[in-house]
Structure formats: C-alpha cells, structure tokens
Design an enzyme around this catalytic site. Sequence first.
Site, PDB file in Angstrom:
ATOM      1  N   LEU A   1      47.406 -63.827 103.396  1.00  0.00           N
ATOM      2  CA  LEU A   1      48.056 -63.733 102.590  1.00  0.00           C
ATOM      3  C   LEU A   1      49.828 -63.876 103.061  1.00  0.00           C
ATOM      4  O   LEU A   1      50.960 -63.006 102.495  1.00  0.00           O
ATOM      5  CB  LEU A   1      48.409 -61.769 102.219  1.00  0.00           C
ATOM      6  CG  LEU A   1      47.199 -61.659 101.357  1.00  0.00           C
ATOM      7  CD1 LEU A   1      46.800 -60.103 101.240  1.00  0.00           C
ATOM      8  CD2 LEU A   1      46.722 -62.271 100.123  1.00  0.00           C
TER       9      LEU A   1
ATOM     10  N   THR B   1      44.314 -84.270 100.463  1.00  0.00           N
ATOM     11  CA  THR B   1      44.843 -84.836 100.064  1.00  0.00           C
ATOM     12  C   THR B   1      45.714 -86.315  99.979  1.00  0.00           C
ATOM     13  O   THR B   1      45.491 -87.168 101.252  1.00  0.00           O
ATOM     14  CB  THR B   1      46.932 -83.681 100.685  1.00  0.00           C
ATOM     15  OG1 THR B   1      47.799 -84.924 100.376  1.00  0.00           O
ATOM     16  CG2 THR B   1      46.474 -83.923 102.422  1.00  0.00           C
TER      17      THR B   1
ATOM     18  N   TYR C   1      51.594 -83.082 107.831  1.00  0.00           N
ATOM     19  CA  TYR C   1      50.784 -82.517 107.039  1.00  0.00           C
ATOM     20  C   TYR C   1      49.549 -82.849 106.663  1.00  0.00           C
ATOM     21  O   TYR C   1      48.673 -82.950 106.936  1.00  0.00           O
ATOM     22  CB  TYR C   1      51.510 -81.873 105.755  1.00  0.00           C
ATOM     23  CG  TYR C   1      50.374 -81.643 104.607  1.00  0.00           C
ATOM     24  CD1 TYR C   1      49.872 -80.469 104.841  1.00  0.00           C
ATOM     25  CD2 TYR C   1      50.187 -82.263 103.345  1.00  0.00           C
ATOM     26  CE1 TYR C   1      48.617 -79.887 103.586  1.00  0.00           C
ATOM     27  CE2 TYR C   1      49.758 -81.912 102.090  1.00  0.00           C
ATOM     28  CZ  TYR C   1      49.121 -81.671 102.313  1.00  0.00           C
ATOM     29  OH  TYR C   1      47.918 -80.487 101.542  1.00  0.00           O
TER      30      TYR C   1
ATOM     31  N   ASN D   1      49.461 -85.152  92.806  1.00  0.00           N
ATOM     32  CA  ASN D   1      50.262 -84.400  92.384  1.00  0.00           C
ATOM     33  C   ASN D   1      49.552 -83.236  91.290  1.00  0.00           C
ATOM     34  O   ASN D   1      49.454 -83.382  90.632  1.00  0.00           O
ATOM     35  CB  ASN D   1      51.192 -84.545  91.456  1.00  0.00           C
ATOM     36  CG  ASN D   1      51.884 -85.652  92.698  1.00  0.00           C
ATOM     37  OD1 ASN D   1      51.994 -85.989  93.411  1.00  0.00           O
ATOM     38  ND2 ASN D   1      53.663 -84.814  92.837  1.00  0.00           N
TER      39      ASN D   1
ATOM     40  N   LEU E   1      58.502 -80.658  91.611  1.00  0.00           N
ATOM     41  CA  LEU E   1      59.727 -81.062  91.227  1.00  0.00           C
ATOM     42  C   LEU E   1      59.576 -79.734  90.022  1.00  0.00           C
ATOM     43  O   LEU E   1      60.109 -79.812  89.178  1.00  0.00           O
ATOM     44  CB  LEU E   1      59.018 -82.536  90.928  1.00  0.00           C
ATOM     45  CG  LEU E   1      59.971 -83.012  89.748  1.00  0.00           C
ATOM     46  CD1 LEU E   1      61.076 -83.147  89.828  1.00  0.00           C
ATOM     47  CD2 LEU E   1      59.454 -84.203  89.295  1.00  0.00           C
TER      48      LEU E   1
ATOM     49  N   ARG F   1      54.782 -90.815  90.308  1.00  0.00           N
ATOM     50  CA  ARG F   1      53.521 -89.521  90.827  1.00  0.00           C
ATOM     51  C   ARG F   1      52.725 -89.332  89.971  1.00  0.00           C
ATOM     52  O   ARG F   1      53.274 -89.482  88.439  1.00  0.00           O
ATOM     53  CB  ARG F   1      53.911 -88.399  91.425  1.00  0.00           C
ATOM     54  CG  ARG F   1      55.360 -88.136  92.283  1.00  0.00           C
ATOM     55  CD  ARG F   1      54.065 -88.604  93.523  1.00  0.00           C
ATOM     56  NE  ARG F   1      55.538 -87.998  95.159  1.00  0.00           N
ATOM     57  CZ  ARG F   1      55.948 -89.523  95.394  1.00  0.00           C
ATOM     58  NH1 ARG F   1      55.970 -91.135  94.394  1.00  0.00           N
ATOM     59  NH2 ARG F   1      56.568 -89.852  96.033  1.00  0.00           N
TER      60      ARG F   1
ATOM     61  N   ARG G   1      64.910 -88.637  99.350  1.00  0.00           N
ATOM     62  CA  ARG G   1      64.104 -87.664 100.199  1.00  0.00           C
ATOM     63  C   ARG G   1      63.047 -88.455 101.523  1.00  0.00           C
ATOM     64  O   ARG G   1      62.412 -89.046 100.697  1.00  0.00           O
ATOM     65  CB  ARG G   1      63.129 -86.697  99.253  1.00  0.00           C
ATOM     66  CG  ARG G   1      62.862 -85.102  99.850  1.00  0.00           C
ATOM     67  CD  ARG G   1      62.153 -84.500  98.959  1.00  0.00           C
ATOM     68  NE  ARG G   1      61.038 -84.583  98.771  1.00  0.00           N
ATOM     69  CZ  ARG G   1      60.478 -83.769  98.235  1.00  0.00           C
ATOM     70  NH1 ARG G   1      60.508 -82.662  97.681  1.00  0.00           N
ATOM     71  NH2 ARG G   1      59.156 -84.052  97.485  1.00  0.00           N
TER      72      ARG G   1
ATOM     73  N   ASP H   1      59.650 -89.689 100.768  1.00  0.00           N
ATOM     74  CA  ASP H   1      58.937 -90.170  99.477  1.00  0.00           C
ATOM     75  C   ASP H   1      58.855 -91.331  98.960  1.00  0.00           C
ATOM     76  O   ASP H   1      59.708 -92.167  99.037  1.00  0.00           O
ATOM     77  CB  ASP H   1      59.684 -89.526  98.189  1.00  0.00           C
ATOM     78  CG  ASP H   1      59.697 -87.809  98.725  1.00  0.00           C
ATOM     79  OD1 ASP H   1      58.648 -87.492  98.802  1.00  0.00           O
ATOM     80  OD2 ASP H   1      60.288 -87.238  97.459  1.00  0.00           O
TER      81      ASP H   1
HETATM   82  N1  UDP Z   1      61.447 -84.362  93.450  1.00  0.00           N
HETATM   83  C1  UDP Z   1      62.798 -84.374  92.939  1.00  0.00           C
HETATM   84  N2  UDP Z   1      63.230 -83.186  92.817  1.00  0.00           N
HETATM   85  C2  UDP Z   1      62.882 -82.319  93.646  1.00  0.00           C
HETATM   86  C3  UDP Z   1      61.811 -81.847  94.202  1.00  0.00           C
HETATM   87  C4  UDP Z   1      60.816 -83.251  93.736  1.00  0.00           C
HETATM   88  O1  UDP Z   1      63.817 -86.005  92.536  1.00  0.00           O
HETATM   89  O2  UDP Z   1      63.465 -81.452  93.295  1.00  0.00           O
HETATM   90  C5  UDP Z   1      61.011 -85.642  93.020  1.00  0.00           C
HETATM   91  C6  UDP Z   1      60.106 -86.191  94.840  1.00  0.00           C
HETATM   92  O3  UDP Z   1      61.060 -86.640  95.735  1.00  0.00           O
HETATM   93  C7  UDP Z   1      59.264 -86.998  94.155  1.00  0.00           C
HETATM   94  C8  UDP Z   1      58.838 -86.565  93.044  1.00  0.00           C
HETATM   95  O4  UDP Z   1      59.273 -85.749  92.486  1.00  0.00           O
HETATM   96  O5  UDP Z   1      59.145 -88.619  94.373  1.00  0.00           O
HETATM   97  C9  UDP Z   1      57.281 -85.315  93.049  1.00  0.00           C
HETATM   98  O6  UDP Z   1      57.972 -83.940  94.652  1.00  0.00           O
HETATM   99  P1  UDP Z   1      56.869 -83.051  94.771  1.00  0.00           P
HETATM  100  O7  UDP Z   1      57.883 -82.699  95.395  1.00  0.00           O
HETATM  101  O8  UDP Z   1      56.647 -82.593  93.768  1.00  0.00           O
HETATM  102  O9  UDP Z   1      55.571 -83.344  95.093  1.00  0.00           O
HETATM  103  P2  UDP Z   1      55.012 -84.668  96.506  1.00  0.00           P
HETATM  104  O10 UDP Z   1      54.725 -85.682  95.370  1.00  0.00           O
HETATM  105  O11 UDP Z   1      55.909 -84.675  96.970  1.00  0.00           O
HETATM  106  O12 UDP Z   1      53.652 -84.011  96.866  1.00  0.00           O
END
Ligand code: UDP
Length: 324
Positions: free
Chosen positions: A33, A116, A140, A169, A187, A218, A278, A281
């Site tokens: 938890l 993953t 991770y 995702n 996202l 994604r 980011r 990515d």
């Molecule tokens: N992303 C974005 N804005 C956000 C969160 C995510 O543009 O506030 C983009 C991120 O750069 C990636 C995609 O959305 O290309 C999916 O991101 P998420 O963190 O959901 O999953 P990940 O693919 O990183 O596991």
Amino acid sequence: MKLLVTGGAGYIGSIVAQQLLGAGHEVVVLDSLERGHRAAVPDGARLLELSLLDAEGVRDAVAEGFDGALHFAAFALVGESVLRPELYYRNNVVGSLNLLDALRSAGVQRLVFSSTCAVYGEPEVVPMDELTPTRPVNSYGASKLAVDGMITDECRAHGLGAVSLRYFNVAGASGHLGEDHYPETHLIPNVLRAAQGRQDAVKIFGTDYPTPDGTAVRDYVHIEDLAHAHVLALEATRPSEHRIFNLGSGDGYSVREVIEAVRTVTGLDVPAQEADRRPGDPPRLVAANGKVRAELGWSPTKSLTDMVADAWRFAQERPLGYGG
Ligand code: UDP
C-alpha cells in the site's frame, strides 16, 4: 485456483484481480500500500499488507499455499527510475527474488509476470515482436528485464512454469477501478485533467518526431483486454518453461490523435501546449502481437475511444482519485 496477486492494490493488479474473481478464482492480494490504494482492492479479495522486501514475511505468507501467482508489485515511474535507480533495482529486482524464493519454498508452480515493452528501449524496427533486441534505456526497463532473466533461469533450474506479458501503453478503467498515480505522468489521465480544468493545459512532449503529425506514437491497449490476457496466461503456463509475449493492440496513435479522441468523447475543449521532447521517449512504439494472438488466443476487443470513454467515466466518478 487459489491465486496470489502481488500489487493487487495498483491500477493493473486490481483490475486483473477483479477479473480473476469474476472467473471464479480465489484471490489473495499482497500489497505494501506504499503506492497502491486500499480502496482499489476488489471486493471478495483478501488483502495482506506486506512489502516484497520483507523476505521472511513473504515466505510465511506464501507458505499457506497457492496454485499460482500473478506478480504486479513494482515501482513504475520511468523518470524516477533514472534519478533513483537503486530504488528500482531494490524494489523491483530484490522484491521479485524474494517472491521467487517464497514460491519455490511453497511449491507454487505457476507465475504470470507483469513485464513491459520498456525492455526493448528504442527499437530500430517497429512494430516490435518478441525477438526485438532488449536494450532498455532506463532503470525501470532494466529492472523488469533483470526479473525476466531471473524467471527464465528459475523455470529452467527449478521447474516453475511462467508467462511474462510485455505491456505497451495500458489505458482505460473497469467498473469502479481505474488509474490513480502520483505523480500522474501518463498521457490519457493528464489529457482528462486538462479537460476537467484541473490543470491548465496538457503538454505535448515533442512535435518534431518523424511521425505523420510530428508527435510520438504509442500502442494503447484497454485494461480489460490486458487483464483478460492474464487469465489466459495463467492457463498457458507449462512446467520448466518461461513464455514471453508482447501485449499491445497492434495499432499506433499519436499524442495529437489521443487529445482529439478526448475532445470527441468529452465534448470539451482540451487546452494543449506544445513542449520539448521528454528525454528518453522514442518516436514510435507499436506491438507486433501475432504471438499472443496465435499462442494464447488473445485479441484486443476495445478501441481507443473505449479507453478514453472508460477513463473519463472513472475521472468523473473519482476526480481526486482513490484518496478523494
Ligand atoms: N505525453 C505527453 N504529455 C503528457 C504525458 C505524455 O505528450 O502529459 C506523451 C509522451 O511523451 C509519450 C506518450 O505521450 O510520447 C505516452 O506517454 P505515457 O507517459 O502515457 O506512456 P509511455 O509511452 O511513456 O510509457
């Protein structure tokens, strides 16, 4: 079957536990938890509040006897894993080793592990099948890959039957259960917050990717489809074998397409703000899901619109998450 679900108070573990209960199994949730939510443990499951880092406690808990285990308990924030790798190796790798020790002592013969697509890092070939080279680019992904390796060896040496599902995702909600992370980095929940006016705008991380609209692509898979794969995986374990499957819908959507889906589903204006990429990515991650279709008989049944609609329902039901 009598099943142990580690991390069953988290987003994915709780919804899998709910499906397992629905399929007639007996479920015991093991969760510290620390990041999970008591309110997410589905009715009908027994909760053991325990950390996998407590090796003795875990051994005692598992000694009561189980037909199988599904292992979700892990830290899963990519950015945090880069800043604090030691946390990820200890929690995810040492915790999993303690679980394997306990399963072996108790003679538990089936394991389904939550792996993953982050184990593949930034692949050269997309869509990605299970033969894609594993080159994680963050701790991770590296911690999950290390656990996959431990499981392979455990199966070979001691006869465990295991399945690893390498998720793409995961999105959406199921019944009263959904996604509540702190901080929220994903996202779809962030776009929904912007739609609700709970944050000023959703940031679009990167608009200069080599993709049709310049934003990252994604593979989104509905949590209920994903959970169903675990029910199938449990039946598909074979003694001394470690079977590995990529689990995604096979379809890619860009960040802009996801935002558009949220606008359509909610009928609300979603303020979006273009921002830098980011770090870490990749441009495009999409599953080649032929193996899981052929060998587990799994196929996705829900669309991106379903995922957004279900996540939206959960966001309206619990605007402040499980703590609200
Ligand atoms: N992303 C974005 N804005 C956000 C969160 C995510 O543009 O506030 C983009 C991120 O750069 C990636 C995609 O959305 O290309 C999916 O991101 P998420 O963190 O959901 O999953 P990940 O693919 O990183 O596991």
